[in-house]
Write a protein that holds these residues in place. Structure first.
Motif, PDB file in Angstrom:
ATOM      1  N   UNK A 296       0.824  -1.211   0.000  1.00 53.25           N
ATOM      2  CA  UNK A 296       0.000   0.000   0.000  1.00 53.25           C
ATOM      3  C   UNK A 296       0.857   1.259   0.000  1.00 53.25           C
ATOM      4  N   UNK A 297       1.994   1.238   0.686  1.00 48.47           N
ATOM      5  CA  UNK A 297       2.881   2.407   0.694  1.00 48.47           C
ATOM      6  C   UNK A 297       3.453   2.664  -0.693  1.00 48.47           C
ATOM      7  N   UNK A 298       3.894   1.606  -1.369  1.00 46.97           N
ATOM      8  CA  UNK A 298       4.437   1.765  -2.728  1.00 46.97           C
ATOM      9  C   UNK A 298       3.370   2.246  -3.702  1.00 46.97           C
ATOM     10  N   UNK A 299       2.177   1.678  -3.583  1.00 43.08           N
ATOM     11  CA  UNK A 299       1.080   2.091  -4.464  1.00 43.08           C
ATOM     12  C   UNK A 299       0.699   3.547  -4.219  1.00 43.08           C
ATOM     13  N   UNK A 300       0.690   3.974  -2.985  1.00 44.20           N
ATOM     14  CA  UNK A 300       0.374   5.360  -2.651  1.00 44.20           C
ATOM     15  C   UNK A 300       1.419   6.317  -3.223  1.00 44.20           C
ATOM     16  N   UNK A 301       2.694   5.990  -3.062  1.00 41.29           N
ATOM     17  CA  UNK A 301       3.762   6.840  -3.598  1.00 41.29           C
ATOM     18  C   UNK A 301       3.705   6.906  -5.119  1.00 41.29           C
ATOM     19  N   UNK A 302       3.458   5.787  -5.765  1.00 42.63           N
ATOM     20  CA  UNK A 302       3.363   5.753  -7.223  1.00 42.63           C
ATOM     21  C   UNK A 302       2.201   6.606  -7.726  1.00 42.63           C
ATOM     22  N   UNK A 303       1.053   6.481  -7.117  1.00 45.09           N
ATOM     23  CA  UNK A 303      -0.119   7.262  -7.542  1.00 45.09           C
ATOM     24  C   UNK A 303       0.060   8.753  -7.261  1.00 45.09           C
ATOM     25  N   UNK A 304       0.691   9.082  -6.149  1.00 42.93           N
ATOM     26  CA  UNK A 304       0.967  10.495  -5.865  1.00 42.93           C
ATOM     27  C   UNK A 304       1.908  11.075  -6.917  1.00 42.93           C
ATOM     28  N   UNK A 305       2.899  10.307  -7.315  1.00 43.79           N
ATOM     29  CA  UNK A 305       3.799  10.758  -8.373  1.00 43.79           C
ATOM     30  C   UNK A 305       3.085  10.966  -9.698  1.00 43.79           C
ATOM     31  N   UNK A 306       2.174  10.070 -10.033  1.00 41.92           N
ATOM     32  CA  UNK A 306       1.402  10.212 -11.266  1.00 41.92           C
ATOM     33  C   UNK A 306       0.547  11.471 -11.222  1.00 41.92           C
ATOM     34  N   UNK A 307      -0.075  11.732 -10.091  1.00 39.31           N
ATOM     35  CA  UNK A 307      -0.898  12.950  -9.962  1.00 39.31           C
ATOM     36  C   UNK A 307      -0.042  14.195 -10.141  1.00 39.31           C
ATOM     37  N   UNK A 308       1.131  14.222  -9.536  1.00 40.68           N
ATOM     38  CA  UNK A 308       2.027  15.377  -9.667  1.00 40.68           C
ATOM     39  C   UNK A 308       2.450  15.567 -11.112  1.00 40.68           C
ATOM     40  N   UNK A 309       2.812  14.492 -11.800  1.00 45.25           N
ATOM     41  CA  UNK A 309       3.229  14.589 -13.207  1.00 45.25           C
ATOM     42  C   UNK A 309       2.091  15.087 -14.075  1.00 45.25           C
ATOM     43  N   UNK A 310       0.881  14.576 -13.864  1.00 51.55           N
ATOM     44  CA  UNK A 310      -0.270  15.002 -14.675  1.00 51.55           C
ATOM     45  C   UNK A 310      -0.554  16.483 -14.455  1.00 51.55           C
ATOM     46  N   UNK A 311      -0.469  16.947 -13.229  1.00 52.51           N
ATOM     47  CA  UNK A 311      -0.739  18.363 -12.949  1.00 52.51           C
ATOM     48  C   UNK A 311       0.342  19.246 -13.566  1.00 52.51           C
ATOM     49  N   UNK A 312       1.612  18.855 -13.436  1.00 53.05           N
ATOM     50  CA  UNK A 312       2.696  19.687 -13.964  1.00 53.05           C
ATOM     51  C   UNK A 312       2.733  19.691 -15.494  1.00 53.05           C
ATOM     52  N   UNK A 313       2.218  18.673 -16.135  1.00 56.52           N
ATOM     53  CA  UNK A 313       2.191  18.614 -17.598  1.00 56.52           C
ATOM     54  C   UNK A 313       0.910  19.172 -18.202  1.00 56.52           C
ATOM     55  N   UNK A 314      -0.007  19.595 -17.374  1.00 56.82           N
ATOM     56  CA  UNK A 314      -1.276  20.091 -17.914  1.00 56.82           C
ATOM     57  C   UNK A 314      -1.059  21.390 -18.685  1.00 56.82           C
ATOM     58  N   UNK A 315      -1.849  21.579 -19.707  1.00 56.30           N
ATOM     59  CA  UNK A 315      -1.711  22.757 -20.580  1.00 56.30           C
ATOM     60  C   UNK A 315      -2.449  23.971 -20.043  1.00 56.30           C
ATOM     61  N   UNK A 316      -3.374  23.753 -19.177  1.00 59.57           N
ATOM     62  CA  UNK A 316      -4.210  24.865 -18.712  1.00 59.57           C
ATOM     63  C   UNK A 316      -3.521  25.724 -17.661  1.00 59.57           C
ATOM     64  N   UNK A 317      -2.275  25.546 -17.475  1.00 54.68           N
ATOM     65  CA  UNK A 317      -1.572  26.286 -16.424  1.00 54.68           C
ATOM     66  C   UNK A 317      -1.373  25.366 -15.257  1.00 54.68           C
ATOM     67  N   UNK A 318      -0.158  25.197 -14.894  1.00 49.85           N
ATOM     68  CA  UNK A 318       0.201  24.158 -13.933  1.00 49.85           C
ATOM     69  C   UNK A 318      -0.601  24.204 -12.650  1.00 49.85           C
TER      70      UNK A 318
END
Length: 102
Positions: free
Chosen positions: A66-88
């Motif tokens: 669960x700890x690894x899955x949580x860290x992985x999903x948090x990283x994905x959320x951060x990447x998606x937000x930082x790559x968004x076109x509508x303004x980070x």
């Protein structure tokens, strides 16, 4: 006849005092037995931490997964937000999700 009626009546003053005292004693015994049971339960769980679930092999597997899955999903959320076109971090929703993921 009147004295026999009062003596046969089950709730005279003396008996009501006795029953109230008995009730108080019974309540004290019940509460003390509950406290004793709670102490036994606390001693059982606090005295043997080696038998706790999180220290057993299945517990360690669950916690690690669960700890690894949580860290992985948090990283994905951060990447998606930082790559968004509508303004980070332009929208409040993105800010909240970003800072919850850190």
């Amino acid at each position: 006849k009147e004295t026999s009626k009062t003596s046969s009546f089950p709730f005279t003053k003396n008996k009501s005092k006795r029953t109230s005292k008995l009730r108080i004693v019974e309540e004290m015994l019940v509460s003390s037995s509950l406290v004793a049971e709670q102490d036994e339960v606390q001693q059982h769980f606090s005295s043997s931490p080696s038998s706790a679930f999180y220290t057993s092999l299945p517990g360690l597997i669950v916690v690690t997964t669960t700890a690894c899955l949580s860290a992985l999903c948090s990283g994905v959320i951060i990447i998606v937000i930082l790559r968004s076109r509508s303004g980070r971090l332009a929208s409040i929703y993105n800010r909240i999700m970003f800072f919850m993921s850190i």
